[in-house]
Design an enzyme around this catalytic site. Structure first.
Site, short mmCIF file in Angstrom:
data_model
loop_
_atom_site.label_atom_id
_atom_site.label_comp_id
_atom_site.label_asym_id
_atom_site.label_seq_id
_atom_site.Cartn_x
_atom_site.Cartn_y
_atom_site.Cartn_z
N GLU A 203 0.85 -1.20 0.00
CA GLU A 203 0.00 0.00 0.00
C GLU A 203 0.88 1.24 0.00
O GLU A 203 1.00 1.95 1.00
CB GLU A 203 -0.95 -0.03 1.20
N GLU A 344 -6.25 -7.83 -0.88
CA GLU A 344 -6.67 -7.89 0.51
C GLU A 344 -8.13 -7.47 0.61
O GLU A 344 -8.56 -6.53 -0.07
CB GLU A 344 -5.84 -6.97 1.40
#
Length: 417
Positions: A203, A344
């Site tokens: 991320e 995710e």
């Protein structure tokens, strides 16, 4: 994500392990495998799970249901990778066997390198750590599963030893280090077939929740390009391997919208890949609405078709919103031949506040996986190894027992429905 949600997967992240012996793999991937019989009658063979190069739709379908080995190889102690640092035991073959037996066909293994990277100009990864990464990969790969490996915590400002910082002033050093590290990883795994997918980073963003900024987004694009170029030129099957790249913070809107994301060019790709096919995937994550999926409180505990109390249900992010978000990535990338991986997703356990929460979590998992399938994407559940309040675990990492059969069933029905 990073820490115990990450560590408990906090809002938007050793016990030394004996190094695995490096295995020499020769995996021949071709559309047609010709058996060559020698004078002694020996026939050349490939592993049972080796396949011909798969198209975008084929590989997504074959990946099936995915599961994250979270809070393990991305965990660290004082900036040094340590798979037991965040409370989980060392990963074993038995755990991965249980995950496969539960129906999962894909495992994402987040990996941090941090202070196990030596000094420049070579930036050598500690061999014992890289060997351990390979050993854990092999637990799944040798069972015929798809395995995703990334560079996880190295881009978090909150993690000791992090360095892949997109708004740092010294981008020349960062990019040189990034190139050298991925060169070593790709070389280590060059003999693995299409069942191994490499993901450039996790991320990655400037750490501030808001619209993307420049030059940070341009640097993220540059990292992705360095990753693709480096892996492609690292030898073996890397020239045709599927590679996974994210946009800003793996956020759907900031990746599909007009915020600056650029799909890397793929000039070093193998000429054996048809020109109209891609070998790049796009990575996004999904935890919306956050007040249900990730906020550690007992306020919002219900979601979706089973919700009965509007005061416990978020004002946004319900089924129609989820469908719309996945349609965006389909219309932007899948239609161009770039598969999408929802690397995710998940919702934390708030059943101690609301008995209906367990059913809502199951509905959420089912809806995410069903929408992913509908729009040509693969989804990989985030399991942080923690069970109980605010946990995301589906298995007990110590006993390897299933702890959330209802969520697993919901995932499998979403994939197969």
């Amino acid at each position: 994500m990073s820490g115990m949600f990450w560590s408990l997967k906090a809002e938007r992240e050793e016990i030394p392990v004996v190094s695995a012996v490096r295995r020499i793999r020769t995996i021949l991937i071709a559309v047609v495998l010709t058996a060559v019989v020698s004078l002694t009658g020996l026939v050349s063979q490939t592993p049972a799970h080796a396949t011909a190069q798969a198209s975008a739709s084929e590989i997504i379908a074959d990946m099936g249901a995915g599961w994250n080995l979270g809070n393990q190889l991305e965990a660290n102690s004082n900036g040094v990778p340590s798979e037991t640092a965040w409370g989980n035991p060392a990963v074993t073959q038995s755990l991965i066997d249980k995950v496969k037996a539960a129906g999962f066909k894909t495992i994402r293994i987040p990996v941090s390198y941090l202070n196990d990277i030596g000094s420049g100009p070579n930036y050598t990864i500690d061999s014992s750590w890289l060997n351990r990464v390979q050993q854990v990969v092999d637990y799944a790969y040798d069972q015929g599963m798809y395995v995703l490996i990334n560079m996880h915590g190295d881009g978090y400002k909150s993690v000791g030893g992090s360095w892949l910082i997109c708004d740092s002033s010294d981008q020349t050093t960062i990019k040189a280090k990034y190139q050298k590290v991925w060169q070593q990883i790709a070389t280590k795994f060059q003999g693995y077939d299409d069942h191994l997918i490499m993901e450039s980073m996790n991320e990655e963003f400037d750490g501030q929740y808001g619209n993307p900024t420049q030059p940070c987004y341009s640097n993220i694009n540059a990292y992705n390009q360095i990753f693709v170029d480096t892996v492609r030129q690292a030898g073996g099957n890397n020239s045709s391997r599927w590679l996974l790249v994210p946009g800003w913070n793996t956020n759907i809107d900031y990746t599909v919208g007009d915020y600056g994301f650029a799909i890397p060019s793929d000039q070093y790709r193998s000429s054996s890949i048809p020109s109209d096919e891609k070998r790049i995937m796009i990575s996004v994550h999904y935890y919306d609405p956050w007040d249900f999926a990730g906020d550690e409180s007992g306020t919002i505990t219900q979601w979706g078709p089973s919700a009965t109390n509007s005061s416990k249900t978020s004002t946004w992010g319900q089924e129609d919103y989820l469908d719309g978000q996945f349609k965006k990535v389909h219309d932007k990338f899948v239609v161009q031949g770039y598969p999408v991986v929802v690397g995710e997703y998940g919702s934390i356990d708030k059943s101690s506040y609301d008995s209906l929460n367990s059913k809502c979590r199951q509905d959420y998992a089912h809806t995410v996986t069903a929408a992913a399938k509908k729009y040509g994407a693969a989804a990989v559940y985030w399991d942080n190894g923690f069970n109980g309040q605010y946990g995301l675990g589906l298995f007990d990492r110590n006993t390897h027992a299933v702890t959330q059969q209802g969520i697993i069933d919901a995932i499998m029905s979403g994939v197969s429905g």
